[in-house]
Design a protein around this motif. Sequence first.
Motif, short mmCIF file in Angstrom:
data_model
loop_
_atom_site.label_atom_id
_atom_site.label_comp_id
_atom_site.label_asym_id
_atom_site.label_seq_id
_atom_site.Cartn_x
_atom_site.Cartn_y
_atom_site.Cartn_z
N GLU A 62 0.81 -1.22 0.00
CA GLU A 62 0.00 0.00 0.00
C GLU A 62 0.84 1.27 0.00
O GLU A 62 0.30 2.36 -0.14
CB GLU A 62 -0.93 0.01 1.22
CG GLU A 62 -2.05 -0.99 1.12
CD GLU A 62 -2.93 -0.99 2.35
OE1 GLU A 62 -2.54 -0.41 3.39
OE2 GLU A 62 -4.03 -1.57 2.27
N SER A 63 2.14 1.14 0.12
CA SER A 63 2.98 2.33 0.18
C SER A 63 3.03 3.06 -1.16
O SER A 63 2.87 2.47 -2.22
CB SER A 63 4.40 1.96 0.62
OG SER A 63 5.08 1.30 -0.42
N LYS A 64 3.21 4.35 -1.09
CA LYS A 64 3.22 5.19 -2.29
C LYS A 64 4.42 4.85 -3.19
O LYS A 64 4.31 4.89 -4.41
CB LYS A 64 3.24 6.66 -1.88
CG LYS A 64 2.95 7.60 -3.00
CD LYS A 64 2.42 8.91 -2.44
CE LYS A 64 1.98 9.80 -3.54
NZ LYS A 64 0.56 9.72 -3.83
N THR A 65 5.53 4.52 -2.59
CA THR A 65 6.73 4.19 -3.36
C THR A 65 6.50 2.97 -4.23
O THR A 65 6.87 2.96 -5.41
CB THR A 65 7.91 3.93 -2.40
OG1 THR A 65 8.08 5.05 -1.55
CG2 THR A 65 9.18 3.66 -3.16
N VAL A 66 5.88 1.94 -3.67
CA VAL A 66 5.62 0.72 -4.43
C VAL A 66 4.62 1.01 -5.54
O VAL A 66 4.76 0.52 -6.67
CB VAL A 66 5.12 -0.40 -3.50
CG1 VAL A 66 4.64 -1.60 -4.29
CG2 VAL A 66 6.22 -0.82 -2.54
N LYS A 67 3.60 1.82 -5.25
CA LYS A 67 2.60 2.16 -6.27
C LYS A 67 3.26 2.93 -7.42
O LYS A 67 2.97 2.66 -8.60
CB LYS A 67 1.47 2.98 -5.67
CG LYS A 67 0.52 2.16 -4.84
CD LYS A 67 -0.62 3.01 -4.31
CE LYS A 67 -1.53 2.17 -3.43
NZ LYS A 67 -2.63 2.96 -2.89
N LYS A 100 5.28 3.03 -12.99
CA LYS A 100 6.36 3.25 -13.95
C LYS A 100 6.73 1.96 -14.67
O LYS A 100 6.99 1.96 -15.88
CB LYS A 100 7.59 3.82 -13.23
CG LYS A 100 7.41 5.26 -12.80
CD LYS A 100 8.63 5.78 -12.07
CE LYS A 100 8.40 7.20 -11.58
NZ LYS A 100 9.54 7.71 -10.82
N GLY A 101 6.76 0.88 -13.94
CA GLY A 101 7.07 -0.41 -14.56
C GLY A 101 6.03 -0.80 -15.59
O GLY A 101 6.37 -1.26 -16.68
N MET A 102 4.76 -0.62 -15.26
CA MET A 102 3.69 -0.97 -16.20
C MET A 102 3.76 -0.07 -17.43
O MET A 102 3.55 -0.54 -18.55
CB MET A 102 2.33 -0.83 -15.51
CG MET A 102 1.18 -1.27 -16.38
SD MET A 102 1.26 -2.98 -16.91
CE MET A 102 0.90 -3.82 -15.41
N ALA A 103 4.06 1.21 -17.24
CA ALA A 103 4.16 2.13 -18.38
C ALA A 103 5.31 1.71 -19.30
O ALA A 103 5.16 1.73 -20.52
CB ALA A 103 4.36 3.56 -17.88
N ALA A 135 7.18 -0.81 -24.33
CA ALA A 135 7.97 -1.85 -25.01
C ALA A 135 7.07 -2.71 -25.89
O ALA A 135 7.45 -3.09 -27.00
CB ALA A 135 8.70 -2.71 -23.99
N LYS A 136 5.87 -3.01 -25.40
CA LYS A 136 4.93 -3.82 -26.19
C LYS A 136 4.53 -3.08 -27.46
O LYS A 136 4.49 -3.66 -28.55
CB LYS A 136 3.68 -4.12 -25.35
CG LYS A 136 2.65 -4.92 -26.10
CD LYS A 136 1.39 -5.11 -25.26
CE LYS A 136 0.35 -5.80 -26.11
NZ LYS A 136 -0.92 -5.18 -26.07
N LYS A 137 4.27 -1.79 -27.33
CA LYS A 137 3.89 -0.99 -28.50
C LYS A 137 5.03 -0.96 -29.51
O LYS A 137 4.81 -1.12 -30.72
CB LYS A 137 3.52 0.43 -28.06
CG LYS A 137 3.07 1.31 -29.20
CD LYS A 137 2.76 2.72 -28.72
CE LYS A 137 2.45 3.61 -29.89
NZ LYS A 137 2.36 5.01 -29.51
N ASP A 138 6.25 -0.76 -29.03
CA ASP A 138 7.41 -0.74 -29.93
C ASP A 138 7.59 -2.09 -30.62
O ASP A 138 7.91 -2.15 -31.81
CB ASP A 138 8.69 -0.39 -29.15
CG ASP A 138 8.68 1.06 -28.67
OD1 ASP A 138 7.89 1.86 -29.20
OD2 ASP A 138 9.48 1.38 -27.76
#
Length: 85
Positions: free
Chosen positions: A34-39, A44-47, A52-55
Amino acid sequence: MKREEILDKCYEHKHALIFAAGIATAIIGKKVLESKTVKNAATKGMASVMSAKKDAEECFQDMKENAEDIVVDAHKEDKKEIYVE
């Protein structure tokens, strides 16, 4: 109490200790997730994964178009050879 006596008592109640450790892990894990850092890191990881998928899709489409062009050119060459003879 000696260290050996403490270890013997822990071994006798190992199931209770495992249960308590599981509860502690769940509580700590919930706080961490639930921490903001992990979110922010997950966002950022999902973005970056989506980028990469789009490329990769664009690169695959370019390769597919190039392969289709090569096939069309090869068929044109085959037709030229057939009509020349």
